[in-house]
Design an enzyme around this catalytic site. Structure first.
Site, PDB file in Angstrom:
ATOM      1  N   THR A 120      26.348  47.344  42.537  1.00  0.00           N
ATOM      2  CA  THR A 120      26.581  47.688  41.128  1.00  0.00           C
ATOM      3  C   THR A 120      25.528  47.004  40.270  1.00  0.00           C
ATOM      4  OG1 THR A 120      28.919  47.860  41.589  1.00  0.00           O
ATOM      5  CG2 THR A 120      28.285  47.641  39.271  1.00  0.00           C
ATOM      6  N   CYS A 254      35.389  42.757  41.314  1.00  0.00           N
ATOM      7  CA  CYS A 254      34.780  43.915  40.640  1.00  0.00           C
ATOM      8  C   CYS A 254      35.204  44.097  39.193  1.00  0.00           C
ATOM      9  CB  CYS A 254      35.108  45.182  41.420  1.00  0.00           C
ATOM     10  SG  CYS A 254      34.599  45.047  43.125  1.00  0.00           S
TER      11      CYS A 254
HETATM   12  C1  UGA Z   1      37.992  48.184  42.403  1.00  0.00           C
HETATM   13  C2  UGA Z   1      38.041  49.710  42.210  1.00  0.00           C
HETATM   14  O1  UGA Z   1      39.386  50.181  42.321  1.00  0.00           O
HETATM   15  C3  UGA Z   1      37.152  50.405  43.232  1.00  0.00           C
HETATM   16  O2  UGA Z   1      37.125  51.796  42.970  1.00  0.00           O
HETATM   17  C4  UGA Z   1      35.722  49.830  43.126  1.00  0.00           C
HETATM   18  O3  UGA Z   1      34.860  50.379  44.103  1.00  0.00           O
HETATM   19  C5  UGA Z   1      35.758  48.339  43.332  1.00  0.00           C
HETATM   20  O4  UGA Z   1      36.629  47.748  42.361  1.00  0.00           O
HETATM   21  C6  UGA Z   1      34.353  47.829  43.191  1.00  0.00           C
HETATM   22  O5  UGA Z   1      33.779  47.972  42.106  1.00  0.00           O
HETATM   23  O6  UGA Z   1      33.772  47.395  44.196  1.00  0.00           O
HETATM   24  P1  UGA Z   1      39.202  46.457  44.060  1.00  0.00           P
HETATM   25  O7  UGA Z   1      38.667  45.402  43.151  1.00  0.00           O
HETATM   26  O8  UGA Z   1      39.006  46.299  45.518  1.00  0.00           O
HETATM   27  O9  UGA Z   1      38.576  47.895  43.674  1.00  0.00           O
HETATM   28  O10 UGA Z   1      40.784  46.516  43.834  1.00  0.00           O
HETATM   29  P2  UGA Z   1      41.843  47.418  43.060  1.00  0.00           P
HETATM   30  O11 UGA Z   1      42.773  47.982  44.044  1.00  0.00           O
HETATM   31  O12 UGA Z   1      41.200  48.357  42.130  1.00  0.00           O
HETATM   32  O13 UGA Z   1      42.657  46.304  42.246  1.00  0.00           O
HETATM   33  C7  UGA Z   1      42.025  45.485  41.267  1.00  0.00           C
HETATM   34  C8  UGA Z   1      43.033  44.573  40.593  1.00  0.00           C
HETATM   35  O14 UGA Z   1      43.863  45.340  39.713  1.00  0.00           O
HETATM   36  C9  UGA Z   1      43.991  43.844  41.530  1.00  0.00           C
HETATM   37  O15 UGA Z   1      44.129  42.509  41.103  1.00  0.00           O
HETATM   38  C10 UGA Z   1      45.290  44.590  41.368  1.00  0.00           C
HETATM   39  O16 UGA Z   1      46.407  43.785  41.626  1.00  0.00           O
HETATM   40  C11 UGA Z   1      45.221  45.019  39.932  1.00  0.00           C
HETATM   41  N1  UGA Z   1      46.039  46.204  39.607  1.00  0.00           N
HETATM   42  C12 UGA Z   1      45.731  47.415  40.145  1.00  0.00           C
HETATM   43  C13 UGA Z   1      47.102  46.090  38.735  1.00  0.00           C
HETATM   44  O17 UGA Z   1      47.414  45.000  38.207  1.00  0.00           O
HETATM   45  N2  UGA Z   1      47.839  47.212  38.428  1.00  0.00           N
HETATM   46  C14 UGA Z   1      47.556  48.413  38.951  1.00  0.00           C
HETATM   47  O18 UGA Z   1      48.269  49.389  38.622  1.00  0.00           O
HETATM   48  C15 UGA Z   1      46.473  48.520  39.835  1.00  0.00           C
END
Ligand code: UGA
Length: 424
Positions: A120, A254
């Site tokens: 990124t 991220c």
């Molecule tokens: C995120 C993006 O979802 C990916 O598409 C992207 O490729 C990635 O970043 C990146 O830029 O490399 P990631 O950080 O692995 O992926 O995790 P997520 O599943 O998106 O969760 C991120 C955070 O949001 C976590 O702490 C999760 O607990 C929180 N979250 C997620 C919430 O609090 N509520 C939700 O409804 C969803």
């Protein structure tokens, strides 16, 4: 037809998933990292990160996966160089591109290779690189993988973005062709737009989370249940049901970084991205809100024993970068509480990062004698605990702060627990 051989530069989490998945699709993959120990371990088939399905893919495709420290080796074998190196934030919030620059430095004057940027990077990076490197091809191909489901995300993408300017159209065709066997739509665009798609997607998802967290906080005051609210909102096609789970804030490598990077990028052009400022601030406050919930029931926290369940920033990963647990532990230590913490995979890794919390080998060890349990990460095994029996028996005070609305509230309340969720 022979499949295009590819090179992966930087074998971290993104690089290894990319390498293993392209090998699974039948390509010979030359994966290069500068850390010899990592390359040796991978060559022996040892996978250094926790990512479901990845060790199996690496083992299955061992013959097509070549790990090396030698840049010459990968340049000889492939023209498409997938750049997967870290771009961590600097103190100013800009992305640190030194690792990308180091890769370019090693390429010299190559005119028969293309950089395929998965890392990124700020919008404008591709154009700047192209302007100074004679003849080097450049394709932006941002990754949208989620930790914990990265292999699945790679193989079943919602979309694949391939950005190139006209001089690199040929390379972009070849990159797009690599993804043709997969079912996601391929979005062909220019480099700057591709770079922006990545940052804007993460910033929008982070905004969605901060938005629902604020709705949760207001719902607590007004007697609504945020889970019902999210269900009702999510059925609107224009909103969608995903990323509307209220909780103790987003973390990871991220969202915090990319939101900050986009805000900073805008700021550098003289534009104040007000909305993102609020998204970050709401998230920081959300991570700390648990403290007042504990104080409401326990009074001042000195001398209280708090059990933290979950350390990783989300389940199915051992990643603790920007994890809510770290901020929460810092705040709890500041309030004088004692802490024990347990995580199925990330505990030991976070040993010295959790502001004096003692890491235990089981959830029950963390819970033993606790005045409160705070569920920080929704690992499935926390649902399976014998809450109404063993857990209740071991706690000094049966107080649960469920930071992910993950546990069975009604069963806990019926068993005599005091239950605090998020937005309910
Ligand atoms: C995120 C993006 O979802 C990916 O598409 C992207 O490729 C990635 O970043 C990146 O830029 O490399 P990631 O950080 O692995 O992926 O995790 P997520 O599943 O998106 O969760 C991120 C955070 O949001 C976590 O702490 C999760 O607990 C929180 N979250 C997620 C919430 O609090 N509520 C939700 O409804 C969803």
């Amino acid at each position: 037809m022979d499949r295009e051989p590819i090179a992966v530069i930087g074998v971290g989490w993104v690089g290894l998933v990319t390498a293993a998945c392209f090998a699974e699709l039948g390509h010979e993959v030359w994966a290069r990292d500068i850390v010899p120990e990592k390359v040796e371990a991978l060559s022996r088939g040892e996978v250094p990160i926790h990512e479901p399905g990845l060790p199996e893919l690496v083992e299955k495709n061992a013959e097509r996966l070549h790990f090396t420290t030698d840049m010459g080796d990968v340049l000889d074998h492939s023209q498409l160089l997938f750049v997967c190196v870290d771009t961590p934030p600097t103190y100013s919030g800009d992305a640190d591109l030194s690792r990308v620059e180091a890769v370019i430095g090693e390429l010299g004057e190559s005119s028969d290779h293309a950089l395929v940027m998965k890392s990124t990077v700020p919008v404008g990076t591709g154009r700047a690189i192209q302007r100074r490197s004679n003849g080097l091809g450049y394709v932006s191909n941002p990754e949208f993988l989620k930790e914990g489901s990265a292999v699945q995300d790679f193989m079943h993408p919602d979309r694949v973005v391939v950005g190139a300017n006209s001089d690199s159209d040929g390379y972009a065709d070849r990159v797009a062709a690599l993804y043709e066997p997969l079912d996601g739509e391929i979005v062909r665009t220019d480099v700057a737009s591709a770079e922006m798609i990545k940052l804007a997607s993460n910033a929008f998802l982070a905004t969605k989370i901060s938005f629902i967290n604020e709705i949760a906080n207001v719902s607590e005051e007004l007697g609504a249940d945020v889970r019902e609210v999210a269900r009702g909102m999510g059925l609107d096609d224009r909103i969608g049901p995903k990323f509307l789970e209220a909780g103790v804030g987003f973390g990871g490598s991220c969202f915090p970084k990319d939101v900050q990077a986009l805000k900073q990028l805008a700021g550098n052009t003289g534009y104040h991205f007000q909305l993102l400022t609020a998204v970050v601030e709401v998230n920081e406050l959300q991570k700390r809100r648990t403290i007042s919930k504990l104080q409401k029931h326990l009074g001042p926290l000195p001398g209280k024993e708090i059990a933290l369940l979950g350390v990783a920033f989300k389940p199915n990963t051992d990643d603790v970068r920007e994890a809510t647990s770290l901020v929460l532990a810092g705040r709890l230590a500041g309030e004088g509480a004692s802490m024990r913490a347990y995580d199925p995979v990330a505990g030991r890794k976070a040993e010295n990062m959790l502001a004096g919390a003692r890491i235990t080998d089981s959830a029950l060890d963390a819970i033993d004698g606790a005045d409160a349990v705070v569920l920080v990460t929704e690992w499935p095994e926390f649902k399976e605990l014998d809450w109404t029996g063993e857990v209740k028996k071991r706690m000094r005070v049966p107080l649960v702060v469920d930071g992910r609305n993950f546990l069975d509230r009604d069963a806990l309340v019926a068993a005599g627990f005091t239950y605090e969720g998020i937005g309910r």
